[in-house]
Design a protein around this motif. Structure first.
Motif, PDB file in Angstrom:
ATOM      1  N   ILE A  87       5.827  -2.472  -4.226  1.00 21.19           N
ATOM      2  CA  ILE A  87       6.557  -1.748  -4.981  1.00 21.19           C
ATOM      3  C   ILE A  87       5.751  -0.551  -5.197  1.00 21.19           C
ATOM      4  N   LEU A  88       6.407   0.660  -4.726  1.00 17.27           N
ATOM      5  CA  LEU A  88       5.622   2.054  -4.873  1.00 17.27           C
ATOM      6  C   LEU A  88       5.308   2.547  -6.241  1.00 17.27           C
ATOM      7  N   SER A  89       4.994   3.875  -6.146  1.00 17.40           N
ATOM      8  CA  SER A  89       4.414   4.322  -7.509  1.00 17.40           C
ATOM      9  C   SER A  89       5.564   4.673  -8.503  1.00 17.40           C
ATOM     10  N   ALA A  90       6.705   5.512  -7.939  1.00 17.11           N
ATOM     11  CA  ALA A  90       7.566   5.948  -9.077  1.00 17.11           C
ATOM     12  C   ALA A  90       8.238   4.386  -9.588  1.00 17.11           C
ATOM     13  N   SER A 131      -3.522   0.343   1.704  1.00 16.78           N
ATOM     14  CA  SER A 131      -3.632   0.974   0.231  1.00 16.78           C
ATOM     15  C   SER A 131      -2.982   2.116   0.141  1.00 16.78           C
ATOM     16  N   SER A 132      -3.395   3.188  -0.623  1.00 14.41           N
ATOM     17  CA  SER A 132      -2.728   4.378  -0.974  1.00 14.41           C
ATOM     18  C   SER A 132      -3.705   5.454  -1.657  1.00 14.41           C
ATOM     19  N   ILE A 133      -3.293   6.787  -1.270  1.00 16.32           N
ATOM     20  CA  ILE A 133      -4.280   7.749  -2.370  1.00 16.32           C
ATOM     21  C   ILE A 133      -4.025   7.685  -3.599  1.00 16.32           C
ATOM     22  N   ALA A 134      -3.175   6.629  -3.940  1.00 14.69           N
ATOM     23  CA  ALA A 134      -2.836   6.418  -5.467  1.00 14.69           C
ATOM     24  C   ALA A 134      -3.923   5.745  -6.054  1.00 14.69           C
ATOM     25  N   VAL A 184       0.410   2.006 -12.434  1.00 13.21           N
ATOM     26  CA  VAL A 184       0.334   0.523 -12.090  1.00 13.21           C
ATOM     27  C   VAL A 184       0.075   0.354 -10.752  1.00 13.21           C
ATOM     28  N   TYR A 185       0.864   1.146  -9.723  1.00 13.04           N
ATOM     29  CA  TYR A 185       0.936   1.163  -8.548  1.00 13.04           C
ATOM     30  C   TYR A 185      -0.574   1.426  -8.004  1.00 13.04           C
ATOM     31  N   GLY A 186      -1.298   2.338  -8.433  1.00 11.78           N
ATOM     32  CA  GLY A 186      -2.896   2.744  -8.139  1.00 11.78           C
ATOM     33  C   GLY A 186      -3.830   1.491  -8.600  1.00 11.78           C
ATOM     34  N   ARG A 193      -5.954   3.642   3.403  1.00  8.92           N
ATOM     35  CA  ARG A 193      -5.358   4.536   2.268  1.00  8.92           C
ATOM     36  C   ARG A 193      -4.303   5.785   2.557  1.00  8.92           C
ATOM     37  N   TYR A 194      -3.026   5.148   2.739  1.00  9.51           N
ATOM     38  CA  TYR A 194      -2.204   6.394   3.444  1.00  9.51           C
ATOM     39  C   TYR A 194      -1.965   7.171   2.390  1.00  9.51           C
ATOM     40  N   PRO A 195      -1.713   8.692   2.928  1.00  7.96           N
ATOM     41  CA  PRO A 195      -1.103   9.647   2.123  1.00  7.96           C
ATOM     42  C   PRO A 195       0.226   9.393   2.029  1.00  7.96           C
ATOM     43  N   GLY A 196       1.157  10.337   1.286  1.00  6.71           N
ATOM     44  CA  GLY A 196       2.536  10.193   1.518  1.00  6.71           C
ATOM     45  C   GLY A 196       3.031  10.538   2.914  1.00  6.71           C
ATOM     46  N   LEU A 197       3.890   9.571   3.526  1.00  6.42           N
ATOM     47  CA  LEU A 197       4.322   9.310   4.432  1.00  6.42           C
ATOM     48  C   LEU A 197       5.688  10.188   4.822  1.00  6.42           C
ATOM     49  N   GLY A 246      10.874   4.608  -2.574  1.00  6.87           N
ATOM     50  CA  GLY A 246      10.561   4.785  -4.265  1.00  6.87           C
ATOM     51  C   GLY A 246       9.172   5.398  -4.517  1.00  6.87           C
ATOM     52  N   GLY A 247       8.763   6.246  -3.909  1.00  9.14           N
ATOM     53  CA  GLY A 247       7.474   6.884  -4.294  1.00  9.14           C
ATOM     54  C   GLY A 247       7.511   8.226  -4.730  1.00  9.14           C
ATOM     55  N   THR A 248       6.453   8.802  -5.157  1.00 11.70           N
ATOM     56  CA  THR A 248       6.250  10.172  -5.719  1.00 11.70           C
ATOM     57  C   THR A 248       6.480  11.231  -4.584  1.00 11.70           C
ATOM     58  N   THR A 249       6.048  10.736  -3.384  1.00 16.11           N
ATOM     59  CA  THR A 249       5.916  11.830  -2.244  1.00 16.11           C
ATOM     60  C   THR A 249       7.403  11.874  -1.587  1.00 16.11           C
ATOM     61  N   ASP A 250       8.354  10.843  -2.054  1.00 16.86           N
ATOM     62  CA  ASP A 250       9.697  11.130  -1.396  1.00 16.86           C
ATOM     63  C   ASP A 250      10.340  12.295  -1.312  1.00 16.86           C
ATOM     64  N   SER A 286      -1.836  13.374 -10.941  1.00 15.51           N
ATOM     65  CA  SER A 286      -2.992  12.509 -11.264  1.00 15.51           C
ATOM     66  C   SER A 286      -3.691  12.136  -9.741  1.00 15.51           C
ATOM     67  N   TRP A 287      -2.989  12.607  -8.670  1.00 10.62           N
ATOM     68  CA  TRP A 287      -3.638  12.342  -7.303  1.00 10.62           C
ATOM     69  C   TRP A 287      -4.590  13.553  -7.177  1.00 10.62           C
ATOM     70  N   PRO A 288      -5.204  13.103  -6.073  1.00 13.61           N
ATOM     71  CA  PRO A 288      -6.017  14.429  -5.109  1.00 13.61           C
ATOM     72  C   PRO A 288      -5.034  15.301  -4.590  1.00 13.61           C
TER      73      PRO A 288
HETATM   74  C1  AKB Z   1       4.111   6.921  -3.212  1.00  6.75           C
HETATM   75  O1  AKB Z   1       4.420   8.294  -3.476  1.00  6.75           O
HETATM   76  O2  AKB Z   1       3.999   5.997  -4.179  1.00  6.75           O
HETATM   77  C2  AKB Z   1       3.705   6.480  -1.880  1.00  6.75           C
HETATM   78  C3  AKB Z   1       2.234   6.772  -1.866  1.00  6.75           C
HETATM   79  C4  AKB Z   1       1.280   8.004  -1.725  1.00  6.75           C
HETATM   80  O3  AKB Z   1       1.419   5.436  -1.951  1.00  6.75           O
HETATM   81  N1  AKB Z   1       4.099   7.532  -0.958  1.00  6.75           N
END
Ligand code: AKB
Ligand code: NAD
Length: 313
Positions: free
Chosen positions: A79-82, A118-121, A143-145, A170-174, A183-187, A279-281
């Motif tokens: 389950i992704l960040s948002a 993992s993720s940049i989260a 909680v995702y991070g 640690r993938y960035p937003g794809l 359901g991510g923040t980078t969507d 909160s992310w770089p």
């Molecule tokens: C998200 O936005 O939750 C994902 C991620 C950067 O892990 N795309």
């Protein structure tokens, strides 16, 4: 090369569809079993075996691994960040227990390799904003991070203690055009392309100057395959590797789209996802991945924009 039989868990998701297809090209259609909680996936239909499977059901997962003679698992179910902020318990439970189930089975069945992203989260408000290094202050606030950072240490633990060859990025937003994001923040950086083509306008849920690390899916798939194919002695990071593609803000991606669709308009109405993004770089230092196994991205913002628009049309 020993004959590999691969199980992809979460194969119907944004990454899963494309990774399954890429693995099928390398290992043969019948040797890559797609699996997901979802019953079927129209993009994968007719391309190879597909089973409906819940990663939380360890017994059923174990039975599949034995029955299908699985040698490698790619675990993408999460389950992704948002979405995670809406249901923190569920996110923690799936992201942690799903991983532990896979790591345990990998240990018991002596699988040759496991992949888990993992993720940049993992980075939080106290991490450096620019060129965030591999090793630094890591205090995630979602909680995702938290689940990704804990997961990284479980991977390291299973490698050190039981010799499981588990590898991670640690993938960035794809950003991709084939399968919808989950359901991510980078969507926003995917929605914007659909909106540009369909309505020529987009209301962005992040502020204009919110820079985030991003990557085009072909680069992400190639990074995954390159990491998994690298000799074991080249893998110095057993938590998870930083990898970078590009970094841009909503106003920059809008400007890139306007080069192709001049009358496209963007407006801004930030919501709760803004706090996550803050909160992310803004950008990532991936020197260790470059030094260890030669990672280099191919797509920048304008090259990706052109490719996205051509393919979505
Ligand atoms: C998200 O936005 O939750 C994902 C991620 C950067 O892990 N795309
Ligand atoms: P997604 O949400 O698009 O896909 C996840 C898939 O897992 C879905 O098809 C879902 O049906 C399936 N799933 C959910 N619960 C399951 C269960 N209990 N058993 C089996 N399958 C289940 O996610 P994604 O974007 O493809 O991400 C895949 C992985 O990559 C995740 O670990 C994610 O954290 C990570 N990641 C993704 C991005 C990104 O931008 N997409 C960035 C960083 C990291």
């Amino acid at each position: 090369m020993a004959k590999e039989k691969i199980l992809v868990i979460g194969a119907s998701g944004q990454i899963g569809v494309e990774l399954t297809m890429a693995l099928r090209k390398i290992y043969g259609n019948q040797n890559v079993i797609a699996s997901d909680l979802r019953e079927q996936n129209s993009l994968l239909e007719g391309t190879g075996p597909y089973v409906s499977l819940d990663v939380m059901n360890k017994e059923m997962l174990h039975v599949q691994v034995i029955r299908q003679n699985i040698t490698q698992i790619y675990l993408l179910a999460a389950i992704l960040s948002a979405t995670g902020e809406k249901n923190p318990n569920l996110a923690w439970h799936l992201n942690m227990q799903g991983l532990l189930n896979v790591l345990d089975i990998a240990r018991e069945e002596k699988l040759s390799k496991v992949y888990w992203p993992s993720s940049i989260a993992v980075f939080g408000p106290t991490s450096p904003k620019l060129n965030c290094p591999q090793q630094t202050i890591i205090e995630p606030s979602t909680v995702y991070g938290i689940s990704k950072y804990a997961g990284e240490f479980w991977c390291n633990y299973y490698h050190q203690r039981y010799g499981v060859d588990v590898r991670s990025l640690r993938y960035p937003g794809l950003i991709s055009y084939k399968s919808a994001p989950g359901g991510g923040t980078t969507d926003y950086a995917i929605e914007i392309f659909h909106a540009a083509l369909e309505e020529k306008k987009y209301k962005c849920f992040l502020e204009a100057d919110t820079y985030l690390p991003m990557m085009y899916m072909p680069d992400a798939i190639r990074a995954t395959l390159e990491l998994m194919e690298a000799p074991s002695n080249k893998i110095s990071i057993r938590t998870s590797y930083n990898i970078a593609g590009m970094s841009f803000s909503p106003e920059e991606i809008a400007a890139s789209i306007q080069q192709e669709i001049p009358d496209f308009e963007i407006s801004y109405k930030p919501d709760s996802r803004q706090n996550i993004a803050n909160s992310w770089p803004q950008s990532i230092d991936d020197t260790v991945a470059y030094n260890d196994w030669g990672w280099k991205p191919e797509f920048d913002l304008d090259k990706m924009t052109k490719d996205m628009l051509v393919n979505l049309k």
